[in-house]
Scaffold this motif. Structure first.
Motif, short mmCIF file in Angstrom:
data_model
loop_
_atom_site.label_atom_id
_atom_site.label_comp_id
_atom_site.label_asym_id
_atom_site.label_seq_id
_atom_site.Cartn_x
_atom_site.Cartn_y
_atom_site.Cartn_z
N SER A 178 0.82 -1.22 0.00
CA SER A 178 0.00 0.00 0.00
C SER A 178 0.85 1.27 0.00
O SER A 178 0.36 2.35 -0.34
N ILE A 179 2.13 1.15 0.38
CA ILE A 179 2.99 2.34 0.41
C ILE A 179 4.14 2.26 -0.59
O ILE A 179 4.70 3.30 -0.97
N HIS A 180 4.51 1.04 -1.02
CA HIS A 180 5.59 0.93 -2.01
C HIS A 180 5.53 -0.44 -2.66
O HIS A 180 5.13 -1.42 -2.03
N ASP A 181 5.95 -0.51 -3.94
CA ASP A 181 5.92 -1.79 -4.64
C ASP A 181 7.22 -2.58 -4.51
O ASP A 181 7.31 -3.70 -5.01
N ARG A 182 8.22 -2.00 -3.82
CA ARG A 182 9.48 -2.70 -3.57
C ARG A 182 9.72 -2.78 -2.08
O ARG A 182 9.23 -1.96 -1.31
N CYS A 183 10.54 -3.78 -1.69
CA CYS A 183 10.83 -3.97 -0.27
C CYS A 183 12.20 -4.62 -0.14
O CYS A 183 12.53 -5.53 -0.92
N PRO A 184 13.02 -4.18 0.82
CA PRO A 184 14.31 -4.83 1.01
C PRO A 184 14.14 -6.24 1.57
O PRO A 184 13.14 -6.55 2.23
N ALA A 185 15.10 -7.09 1.27
CA ALA A 185 15.14 -8.43 1.86
C ALA A 185 15.60 -8.29 3.31
O ALA A 185 16.74 -7.88 3.56
N VAL A 186 14.72 -8.60 4.26
CA VAL A 186 15.01 -8.48 5.69
C VAL A 186 15.10 -9.90 6.25
O VAL A 186 14.12 -10.65 6.22
N LEU A 187 16.27 -10.26 6.79
CA LEU A 187 16.57 -11.64 7.14
C LEU A 187 16.74 -11.83 8.64
O LEU A 187 17.23 -10.95 9.34
N THR A 188 16.39 -13.01 9.12
CA THR A 188 16.79 -13.44 10.46
C THR A 188 18.28 -13.78 10.42
O THR A 188 18.90 -13.85 9.34
N ILE A 189 18.86 -14.03 11.57
CA ILE A 189 20.28 -14.36 11.59
C ILE A 189 20.56 -15.66 10.84
O ILE A 189 21.57 -15.79 10.14
N ALA A 190 19.66 -16.65 10.95
CA ALA A 190 19.85 -17.91 10.24
C ALA A 190 19.76 -17.69 8.74
O ALA A 190 20.58 -18.22 7.97
N GLN A 191 18.77 -16.92 8.29
CA GLN A 191 18.67 -16.61 6.86
C GLN A 191 19.87 -15.80 6.39
O GLN A 191 20.34 -15.98 5.26
N GLY A 192 20.37 -14.93 7.27
CA GLY A 192 21.53 -14.13 6.92
C GLY A 192 22.76 -14.99 6.67
O GLY A 192 23.53 -14.75 5.73
N MET A 193 22.96 -16.01 7.49
CA MET A 193 24.11 -16.89 7.29
C MET A 193 23.96 -17.68 5.99
O MET A 193 24.95 -17.96 5.31
N GLU A 194 22.74 -18.02 5.61
CA GLU A 194 22.52 -18.68 4.32
C GLU A 194 22.89 -17.74 3.17
O GLU A 194 23.47 -18.16 2.17
N TRP A 195 22.52 -16.47 3.30
CA TRP A 195 22.86 -15.48 2.26
C TRP A 195 24.36 -15.36 2.09
O TRP A 195 24.86 -15.25 0.97
N LEU A 196 25.11 -15.41 3.17
CA LEU A 196 26.56 -15.28 3.10
C LEU A 196 27.22 -16.49 2.45
O LEU A 196 28.33 -16.37 1.92
N GLY A 197 26.57 -17.61 2.49
CA GLY A 197 27.15 -18.82 1.90
C GLY A 197 27.10 -18.77 0.38
O GLY A 197 26.02 -18.85 -0.22
N LEU A 198 28.25 -18.65 -0.27
CA LEU A 198 28.29 -18.51 -1.72
C LEU A 198 27.79 -19.77 -2.44
O LEU A 198 27.43 -19.72 -3.62
N ASP A 199 27.78 -20.90 -1.74
CA ASP A 199 27.27 -22.14 -2.33
C ASP A 199 25.82 -22.40 -1.94
O ASP A 199 25.28 -23.48 -2.20
#
Length: 234
Positions: A178-199
């Motif tokens: 309702s306020i914007h059509d885009r949104c940043p990816a906001v991660l938990t710490i577990a999801q964040g560690m997955e993001w850092l994993g290049l594999d």
């Protein structure tokens, strides 16, 4: 497009969160003497967390402050001459856009935050009037992490080099549309560690909008005068 966020927790608390999952985190610089309720805006310095070894993020992380507004490594002009808005990287093209693709491949990071801000046009708004400031949070209020990218470049007026960052955005979910059509990816710490994993899953883990109930939106007072970059962005 998110161009303002808050980090209301100190580095001590962030260190504690990583200690709880047994991931070593060291700080490469001193924590800035800035009030924790100060909003972070484009070209400000903000805290990021990156792997010491990009291939083995669980072996240890490094935290430090760097400039928010990525300057790509191929830029050779003066710092002020890089005017392309590079605070956000679109998830759809983060692996192919020249500005972001090498950072996506090798230089991922996490950006701690406790809320982010989107501006919208209130009923009856006309050009030149202030927009409405919406602060987006989550139920437990704990620290979360943007899926970030960092880069090192050597502009002509900074031969010593400079490090800068951006973070990934995708389609907004129902809490934010309702306020914007885009949104940043906001991660938990577990999801964040997955993001850092290049594999790991990389961008594919960020492509789906956040489900209903992920975020709460509240009206928030406008803070101090915005920078010229911020005014152009919104």
């Amino acid at each position: 497009m998110c161009n303002e966020f808050q980090k209301r927790y100190s580095r001590f608390l962030i260190s504690d969160r990583f200690a709880q999952i047994k991931i070593p985190l060291r700080w490469a610089d001193a924590e800035a003497n800035t009030p924790l309720d100060t909003p972070v805006r484009p070209t400000d310095r903000a805290t990021i967390i990156r792997p010491i070894d990009a291939d083995h993020p669980t072996a240890g992380l490094e935290g430090l402050d760097m400039r928010w507004w990525m300057v790509p490594s191929f830029h050779r002009g003066a710092m002020k001459d890089w005017r392309t808005m590079c605070t956000n990287a679109r998830v759809e093209t983060v692996n192919s856009a020249p500005t972001f693709r090498e950072a996506y491949r090798r230089r991922r990071c996490l950006v701690p935050l406790t809320s982010f801000i989107e501006y919208s046009e209130p009923p009856g708004w006309t050009k030149g009037k202030p927009k409405q400031r919406n602060e987006i949070e989550w139920e437990d209020g704990d620290v979360r992490y943007f899926a970030g990218l960092w880069e090192r470049s050597t502009p002509s007026d900074m031969p010593e080099g400079v490090e800068t960052f951006a973070f990934v955005t995708g389609p907004a979910g129902p809490d934010v549309t309702s306020i914007h059509d885009r949104c940043p990816a906001v991660l938990t710490i577990a999801q964040g560690m997955e993001w850092l994993g290049l594999d790991g899953p990389g961008k594919s883990a960020l492509e789906q909008p956040a489900p209903p109930g992920t975020f709460t939106v509240k009206l928030s007072p406008r803070e101090s005068l915005m920078s010229a970059e911020m005014r152009r962005a919104i």
